[in-house]
Design a protein around this motif. Structure first.
Motif, short mmCIF file in Angstrom:
data_model
loop_
_atom_site.label_atom_id
_atom_site.label_comp_id
_atom_site.label_asym_id
_atom_site.label_seq_id
_atom_site.Cartn_x
_atom_site.Cartn_y
_atom_site.Cartn_z
N VAL A 146 0.83 -1.20 0.00
CA VAL A 146 0.00 0.00 0.00
C VAL A 146 0.86 1.25 0.00
N THR A 147 0.28 2.35 -0.49
CA THR A 147 0.93 3.65 -0.43
C THR A 147 -0.07 4.67 0.13
N PRO A 148 0.42 5.75 0.77
CA PRO A 148 -0.50 6.76 1.32
C PRO A 148 -1.43 7.31 0.24
N TYR A 149 -2.66 7.63 0.63
CA TYR A 149 -3.69 8.02 -0.32
C TYR A 149 -4.42 9.25 0.18
N THR A 150 -4.62 10.22 -0.70
CA THR A 150 -5.29 11.46 -0.30
C THR A 150 -6.46 11.79 -1.21
N GLY A 151 -6.96 10.81 -1.96
CA GLY A 151 -8.03 11.05 -2.93
C GLY A 151 -9.38 11.28 -2.27
N ASP A 152 -10.40 11.51 -3.13
CA ASP A 152 -11.73 11.87 -2.63
C ASP A 152 -12.75 10.78 -2.92
N TYR A 153 -12.30 9.52 -3.01
CA TYR A 153 -13.25 8.42 -3.14
C TYR A 153 -12.86 7.30 -2.17
N TYR A 154 -13.84 6.45 -1.87
CA TYR A 154 -13.58 5.24 -1.09
C TYR A 154 -14.05 4.05 -1.90
N THR A 155 -13.73 2.84 -1.47
CA THR A 155 -14.09 1.65 -2.24
C THR A 155 -15.00 0.74 -1.43
N GLN A 156 -15.87 0.04 -2.16
CA GLN A 156 -16.80 -0.91 -1.54
C GLN A 156 -16.90 -2.13 -2.45
N THR A 157 -16.74 -3.32 -1.87
CA THR A 157 -16.72 -4.53 -2.69
C THR A 157 -18.12 -5.10 -2.89
N LYS A 158 -18.27 -5.81 -4.01
CA LYS A 158 -19.47 -6.58 -4.29
C LYS A 158 -19.10 -8.05 -4.13
N LYS A 159 -19.91 -8.79 -3.35
CA LYS A 159 -19.60 -10.18 -3.03
C LYS A 159 -20.77 -11.09 -3.35
N ASP A 160 -20.45 -12.29 -3.79
CA ASP A 160 -21.42 -13.37 -3.82
C ASP A 160 -21.24 -14.17 -2.53
N THR A 161 -22.30 -14.29 -1.75
CA THR A 161 -22.22 -14.98 -0.47
C THR A 161 -23.25 -16.09 -0.40
N ASN A 162 -22.85 -17.24 0.10
CA ASN A 162 -23.76 -18.35 0.32
C ASN A 162 -23.58 -18.88 1.74
N THR A 163 -24.65 -19.38 2.32
CA THR A 163 -24.57 -19.98 3.65
C THR A 163 -25.12 -21.39 3.60
N ALA A 164 -24.57 -22.24 4.46
CA ALA A 164 -25.09 -23.60 4.62
C ALA A 164 -25.20 -23.89 6.11
N ILE A 165 -26.36 -24.37 6.52
CA ILE A 165 -26.57 -24.72 7.93
C ILE A 165 -25.82 -26.02 8.23
N GLU A 166 -24.93 -25.97 9.21
CA GLU A 166 -24.21 -27.17 9.63
C GLU A 166 -24.93 -27.87 10.78
N GLU A 167 -25.38 -27.08 11.77
CA GLU A 167 -26.06 -27.69 12.92
C GLU A 167 -26.84 -26.61 13.67
N ALA A 168 -28.11 -26.88 13.95
CA ALA A 168 -28.89 -25.99 14.81
C ALA A 168 -28.70 -26.43 16.26
N LEU A 169 -28.18 -25.54 17.07
CA LEU A 169 -27.92 -25.86 18.48
C LEU A 169 -29.11 -25.52 19.37
N ARG A 170 -29.87 -24.50 18.96
CA ARG A 170 -31.07 -24.10 19.71
C ARG A 170 -32.13 -23.67 18.71
N SER A 171 -33.36 -24.13 18.89
CA SER A 171 -34.47 -23.73 18.01
C SER A 171 -35.68 -23.45 18.88
N GLU A 172 -36.27 -22.26 18.72
CA GLU A 172 -37.40 -21.87 19.56
C GLU A 172 -38.41 -21.10 18.72
#
Length: 759
Positions: free
Chosen positions: A536-562
């Motif tokens: 990295v190098t020092p930065y003084t610009g006027d924008y910021y960055t935000q990523t786009k992600k593909d996210t998936n979840t899988a249930i492994e085990e339910a420990l409590r269900s109510e």
């Protein structure tokens, strides 16, 4: 000197004033010095009475009990834990005490405070990374009060315990100050470090007493148990005096109601600070980053006359110890009128008597806010200010002040048995001494179970021993759940700025990312996947960055269900798979998108803890068609993540989420909210326990936001993997209202969904 409220009265008017209230003063409750105090110590002390909670802590320690003292800022906690130690050393100069502090600055400050007591036989010394090599053996040999930090204990003391044999053999007290700081991943590591310390002390024939001090938190006894594996007497009835205090909630001017854009919180804070110091009021202003602290200082200096400007200073990490000590000294003696600081000054460093404390943005927890506000009004009537940012929680608080001012402080949560944290400490403990069944009492059953599974450990007649190379404590730090990390390196000078866990690296230090480190901005020039480095190098610009992600979840085990809020609520283990596919450059000025850049990065996956819920069809009536359904669930997920820090001591950046119109395992619309750290550290379990209150707070937050379609103050998230697309604020509010209205009295038996795959 009493300070007249009239000095700031005219500031308490205008559209930006969201709430003002006055907290009445409280008189101290005192007791005499304990009769059993060693006479030479009694003679050395310059006072003849204690606050009642200090006396209670001394009595419990004298009975041989572990103690946790959890009272407010400036309530004398240091004396509460010092007195039992000093009494013992006055009688037995060979007795040793180990003091742990989360920061070097705090250790320096407490060393000065100890010296000022002039207690007999005390030989105190600081042992940390700044201690010269030639001094270290001297300290081990002669100091009977050693002040250090958990990181030094982890890599500098425990692996080399043979050098510390005399200290460990005579170790009578382990003092843990600012214990509330040890939460989440860091606290989970420190919990294991303290267990390793207890174990080695016992190897050398000692069984030290723990004396812990914490800010006011909801679960001090539980924290002591989780941190050190001990049952401690809780002392939390604060008997210290309190001056009258005016509390001001300040909301910068709304510039665009539809976009939720407000005037700069930093600008408003500097204007308030300039007004206060110009009236001769000694003021501290807390900001969330080094850059913000510097900007507030700069803006304040521009608003005051030259003489007043000379009496202002910023205070942040990155200064030399000498620079920080000089600022602290000038504050204590009254040379400085105003300081713009990061939370480095939030902890118990003595900075004298201040009139006003300004917090710029909610600092993340009610406990932390009270620590900051506690700096004000120690010499008379004080002023405590929260300048709200556009963040959802800040805006919720200024609309609903009682949810902040009447709320109980949060619980500090950690999980020392999380195997991603525990495994490194099991290896380290086996290096330090053979592990056997006798260690279950200190290290816990889980440590012995993990020892049997770790290939670097070898089972011998003496127990499990380390069979690897080097010493294992040097292979991991205390701030991450995984040793699989990327180093962030300043390209021009090779300085390592920090480390990033692999599962977070692709979204925070990808090529082209604007990376923030301690409030300073850097541009990532190169991400080397093989070398695990980001240049990295020092930065003084006027924008910021935000990523786009593909996210998936899988249930492994339910420990409590109510059955909760009229739907099926689950807590358990899930696996999260993420792939960063692009990032956007966004304008700092108006958040508009300047450019979208595609990325080709590997998938990451980790297992963690989560809650998930499946709304009933009648709760989604009128919302069930796409794309409204996805917008409903997505906005509900975002807003609940924004509010969860109210119920657990965490930051929204510690939490992840996913909402889907149909999940392959539940076969229904489902919302997931999960711990963002591998293995989990108890954040979402706290949310499961407080689900009804959490949902109610979220609905109230959405109801109060003046925008119509959603904004950064309600449903938009600065870390959304879908770049805040598909958000329906009104529909989310409808769902949450239906959840609040549902009966919560019926509970269904626990169920365990079967099967696990990627969604």
């Amino acid at each position: 000197m009493a300070v007249s409220a009239a000095l700031w009265d005219e500031l308490l008017e205008g559209e930006q004033v969201a709430h003002v209230e006055t907290v009445p003063p409280e008189d101290p409750r005192t007791v005499s010095l304990p009769d059993q105090l060693e006479p030479s110590l009694r003679e050395a002390l310059s006072f003849s009475a204690l606050y009642a909670h200090q006396g209670e802590a001394f009595a419990a320690a004298a009975r041989g009990e572990h103690v946790i003292l959890a009272t407010g800022t400036a309530s004398g906690k240091s004396l509460g834990f010092n007195l039992p130690v000093l009494d013992t050393i006055a009688r037995e100069p060979k007795a040793r005490a180990l003091y742990l502090y989360p920061t070097k600055a705090l250790a320096q400050d407490q060393a000065r405070a100890l010296a000022a007591l002039h207690a007999p036989n005390v030989r105190a010394a600081i042992y940390d990374g700044d201690t010269p090599g030639e001094r270290r053996w001297q300290i081990r040999k002669w100091a009977n009060v050693i002040l250090t930090n958990p990181d030094m204990l982890h890599v500098g003391v425990l692996p080399h315990h043979d050098r510390w044999a005399d200290v460990l053999h005579n170790l009578r007290y382990i003092v843990v100050d600012e214990a509330h700081v040890y939460r989440g991943v860091f606290g989970s590591h420190v919990g294991n470090v303290l267990r390793r310390l207890r174990r080695l002390a016992q190897v050398y024939g000692a069984d030290p007493q723990f004396l812990l001090a914490s800010a006011t938190i909801a679960n001090p006894g539980e924290l002591a148990r989780d941190l050190a594996g001990i049952d401690a007497t809780v002392v939390d009835d604060d008997a210290a005096p309190r001056a009258e205090r005016t509390i001001l909630l300040w909301n910068p001017e709304l510039l665009d109601a539809e976009l939720g854009l407000r005037a700069s919180a930093l600008g408003d804070a500097s204007r308030l600070m300039a007004d206060l110091v110009s009236r001769g009021l000694r003021t501290i202003c807390f900001a969330k980053s080094r850059k913000a602290a510097e900007l507030i200082h700069k803006f304040t200096v521009e608003r005051v006359d030259a003489e007043t400007a000379k009496r202002l200073a910023p205070y942040r990490a990155g200064y030399t110890p000498a620079q920080r000590r000089d600022i602290e000294r000038r504050l204590v003696v009254g040379e400085l009128l105003g300081v713009a600081a990061t939370d480095a000054l939030e902890l118990g460093i003595d900075i004298g008597l201040l009139d006003c404390a300004i917090s710029v943005g909610f600092p993340g927890t009610v406990a932390s806010l009270r620590q900051q506000w506690g700096r004000a009004g120690r010499r008379g009537h004080g002023l405590a200010v929260l300048v709200a940012s556009e963040d959802a929680l800040d805006q919720y608080f200024v609309r609903e002040p009682e949810t902040l001012l009447q709320r109980r402080v949060e619980a500090a949560i950690l999980d020392h048995a999380n195997h991603r944290v525990l495994d490194g400490h099991v290896r380290a403990a086996a290096f330090e001494a053979p592990l056997d069944d006798g260690d279950r009492a200190t290290l816990g059953d889980e440590a012995l179970e993990r020892a049997a599974l770790l290939p670097e450990l070898k089972l011998t007649k003496s127990g499990y021993v380390w069979a690897g190379r080097d010493y294992p404590a040097g292979q991991f730090g205390l701030r991450s759940t995984t040793p699989d990390t990327f180093s962030v390196i300043e390209a021009q000078n090779g300085t390592v700025l920090g480390i990033v866990e692999r599962e977070r690296a692709y979204s925070t230090v990808h090529e082209g990312a604007v990376y923030l480190h301690l409030g300073e901005s850097y541009l990532v020039r190169e991400l080397d996947l093989q070398a695990r480095t980001a240049l990295v190098t020092p930065y003084t610009g006027d924008y910021y960055t935000q990523t786009k992600k593909d996210t998936n979840t899988a249930i492994e085990e339910a420990l409590r269900s109510e059955r909760r809020c009229g739907l099926d609520l689950h807590f358990g283990r899930i696996s999260v798979t993420e792939r960063v596919v692009a990032y956007q450059k966004k304008s700092v000025r108006d958040q508009s998108t300047l450019e979208t850049v595609e990325l080709d990065l590997p998938e990451t996956s980790f297992e963690t803890e989560a809650i998930w819920y499946v709304p009933e069809p009648h709760q989604l009536a009128g919302l069930e068609k796409m794309p409204k359904l996805l917008g409903t669930l997505h906005a509900a997920e975002h807003s609940m993540i924004a509010v969860l820090p109210l119920w657990a001591m965490c930051d929204r950046w510690d939490i992840g989420g996913l909402s889907t119109n149909i999940h392959f395992q539940t076969n229904a619309p489902t919302v997931f909210i999960y711990d963002g750290h591998a293995g989990g550290v108890g954040i979402t379990e706290r949310g499961f326990n407080a689900f009804e209150g959490w949902v109610e707070d979220t609905a109230r937050m959405l109801e109060g936001c003046p925008c119509s379609d959603g904004c950064p103050s309600c449903v938009q998230s600065p870390k959304c993997g879908n770049l805040n697309e598909m958000l329906d604020k009104a529909a989310a509010l409808t769902l949450l209202r239906r959840m609040v209205a549902a009966s919560t009295s019926r509970r269904a038996p626990s169920r365990h969904p079967s099967g696990a795959a990627s969604s």
